[in-house]
Design a protein around this motif. Sequence first.
Motif, mmCIF file in Angstrom:
data_model
loop_
_atom_site.group_PDB
_atom_site.id
_atom_site.type_symbol
_atom_site.label_atom_id
_atom_site.label_comp_id
_atom_site.label_asym_id
_atom_site.label_seq_id
_atom_site.Cartn_x
_atom_site.Cartn_y
_atom_site.Cartn_z
ATOM 1 N N UNK A 172 -4.057 -81.253 27.754
ATOM 2 C CA UNK A 172 -4.010 -79.796 27.646
ATOM 3 C C UNK A 172 -5.306 -79.185 27.155
ATOM 4 N N UNK A 173 -6.200 -79.979 26.556
ATOM 5 C CA UNK A 173 -7.350 -79.355 25.906
ATOM 6 C C UNK A 173 -8.449 -80.390 25.688
ATOM 7 N N UNK A 174 -9.647 -80.080 26.181
ATOM 8 C CA UNK A 174 -10.833 -80.912 25.961
ATOM 9 C C UNK A 174 -10.688 -82.301 26.571
ATOM 10 N N UNK A 175 -9.905 -82.397 27.626
ATOM 11 C CA UNK A 175 -9.694 -83.676 28.290
ATOM 12 C C UNK A 175 -10.694 -83.923 29.410
ATOM 13 N N UNK A 176 -10.263 -84.690 30.404
ATOM 14 C CA UNK A 176 -11.152 -85.167 31.460
ATOM 15 C C UNK A 176 -11.765 -84.022 32.264
ATOM 16 N N UNK A 177 -10.941 -83.115 32.767
ATOM 17 C CA UNK A 177 -11.441 -82.080 33.674
ATOM 18 C C UNK A 177 -12.389 -81.117 32.966
ATOM 19 N N UNK A 178 -12.009 -80.640 31.787
ATOM 20 C CA UNK A 178 -12.881 -79.709 31.069
ATOM 21 C C UNK A 178 -14.196 -80.377 30.689
ATOM 22 N N UNK A 179 -14.130 -81.646 30.319
ATOM 23 C CA UNK A 179 -15.352 -82.358 29.960
ATOM 24 C C UNK A 179 -16.267 -82.497 31.164
ATOM 25 N N UNK A 180 -15.707 -82.877 32.306
ATOM 26 C CA UNK A 180 -16.518 -83.071 33.508
ATOM 27 C C UNK A 180 -17.198 -81.777 33.937
ATOM 28 N N UNK A 181 -16.461 -80.676 33.954
ATOM 29 C CA UNK A 181 -17.057 -79.432 34.435
ATOM 30 C C UNK A 181 -18.070 -78.870 33.436
ATOM 31 N N UNK A 182 -17.880 -79.125 32.143
ATOM 32 C CA UNK A 182 -18.884 -78.715 31.163
ATOM 33 C C UNK A 182 -20.160 -79.529 31.325
ATOM 34 N N UNK A 183 -20.017 -80.799 31.682
ATOM 35 C CA UNK A 183 -21.189 -81.627 31.965
ATOM 36 C C UNK A 183 -21.984 -81.068 33.145
ATOM 37 N N UNK A 184 -21.290 -80.462 34.105
ATOM 38 C CA UNK A 184 -21.964 -79.870 35.254
ATOM 39 C C UNK A 184 -22.651 -78.555 34.896
ATOM 40 N N UNK A 185 -22.020 -77.757 34.033
ATOM 41 C CA UNK A 185 -22.543 -76.429 33.719
ATOM 42 C C UNK A 185 -23.568 -76.426 32.587
ATOM 43 N N UNK A 186 -23.345 -77.250 31.570
ATOM 44 C CA UNK A 186 -24.225 -77.244 30.394
ATOM 45 C C UNK A 186 -24.311 -78.660 29.828
ATOM 46 N N UNK A 187 -24.931 -79.591 30.556
ATOM 47 C CA UNK A 187 -24.914 -81.002 30.151
ATOM 48 C C UNK A 187 -25.511 -81.256 28.766
ATOM 49 N N UNK A 188 -26.444 -80.405 28.353
ATOM 50 C CA UNK A 188 -27.091 -80.614 27.065
ATOM 51 C C UNK A 188 -26.151 -80.388 25.893
ATOM 52 N N UNK A 189 -24.991 -79.785 26.126
ATOM 53 C CA UNK A 189 -24.050 -79.486 25.048
ATOM 54 C C UNK A 189 -22.965 -80.555 24.893
ATOM 55 N N UNK A 190 -22.953 -81.556 25.764
ATOM 56 C CA UNK A 190 -21.885 -82.557 25.779
ATOM 57 C C UNK A 190 -22.386 -83.847 25.120
ATOM 58 N N UNK A 191 -21.548 -84.422 24.245
ATOM 59 C CA UNK A 191 -21.904 -85.637 23.508
ATOM 60 C C UNK A 191 -20.840 -86.707 23.778
ATOM 61 N N UNK A 192 -21.029 -87.444 24.875
ATOM 62 C CA UNK A 192 -20.005 -88.403 25.272
ATOM 63 C C UNK A 192 -19.870 -89.574 24.308
ATOM 64 N N UNK A 193 -20.865 -89.810 23.470
ATOM 65 C CA UNK A 193 -20.750 -90.876 22.471
ATOM 66 C C UNK A 193 -19.689 -90.535 21.415
ATOM 67 N N UNK A 194 -19.266 -89.273 21.335
ATOM 68 C CA UNK A 194 -18.226 -88.861 20.390
ATOM 69 C C UNK A 194 -16.856 -88.713 21.056
ATOM 70 N N UNK A 195 -16.798 -88.908 22.370
ATOM 71 C CA UNK A 195 -15.554 -88.659 23.103
ATOM 72 C C UNK A 195 -14.524 -89.746 22.817
ATOM 73 N N UNK A 196 -13.287 -89.331 22.605
ATOM 74 C CA UNK A 196 -12.181 -90.261 22.376
ATOM 75 C C UNK A 196 -10.890 -89.608 22.839
ATOM 76 N N UNK A 197 -9.983 -90.446 23.328
ATOM 77 C CA UNK A 197 -8.703 -89.944 23.837
ATOM 78 C C UNK A 197 -7.747 -89.624 22.692
ATOM 79 N N UNK A 198 -6.916 -88.625 22.910
ATOM 80 C CA UNK A 198 -5.845 -88.293 21.967
ATOM 81 C C UNK A 198 -4.789 -87.499 22.713
#
Length: 288
Positions: A172-198
């Motif tokens: 529902x929030x901050x999952x796969x789809x939102x993360x992927x599209x944010x990587x496309x729009x503003x990649x410098x703001x995404x920190x995948x080393x902190x990403x974890x499922x919940x």
Amino acid sequence: MLHGFIPPQRFLPYLSWSDIAALPDRENTVIVLPVAAIEQHGPHLPCAVDSLIAAGITGKALERLDPTVPAYALPPQVYGKSDEHLHFPGTITLTGETLFSILVEIGESVYRAGFRKLLIINGHGGQSQPIEMAARELRLRHGDYLVVPHFTWRVPHIAGRYLSEKEKKLAMHAGHAETAITMALAPETVHMDRAAANYPPEFPSRLLSPDGRPAVAWVARDFGPTGVIGDPTGATREQGEAILESLADSWAAAIKEFHELKWVERKEPTWARSHFTGHVEPAGEGSQ
């Protein structure tokens, strides 16, 4: 520049008042208002996710829109009703009443300028109700006003091809789809080393929730300390670019349809709201 993702030639505030007064067929010109939020999206994403997506999709859609279709965007309304995320720093929230009032007043300004078609692209699912209420209020005030509130993701897109069944069911929030599209729009703001499922627990009532998603009112902190509700770990920029393209295609088609459609026009005033229909310059007329 102020227009951000919006093509400058499609950005209404870059026109002068006399340019706007001289626009032909204002009553069928589509005004697009992205409405989103500034709220937490886990440790790996910026708080601007919803605003980035709503504005980015609006801009991409207007880029590919047939140049003969008259449509302009307003600046995004980036502050929304985000109180379900207020346990996390960085979330900036309005009340539902305030958001309702802001949208009604923006809508009145659009109407007063001679436009009769307002498309609200909502980037935050937690504020659908006040947006829909504002759209209804504007229609009650003006029987010739077409206001369409629609969720960013509720048009055809291809995100589902990248999601697991569990992600489709419970994210529902901050999952796969939102993360992927944010990587496309503003990649410098995404920190995948902190990403974890919940994920939230499945809701234990099949009658109230056949798919297991929470049927009770919830806030993000109910499901743990990270603010994530989903699994962002498999997202890639390439997926986000493909999702963005599919959403932009659908929204461009929707704007074109909205420009072309005709709808019911009501001349009867609504009780206690007739004072909102005082002198309004007819669409298509004005000083040069």
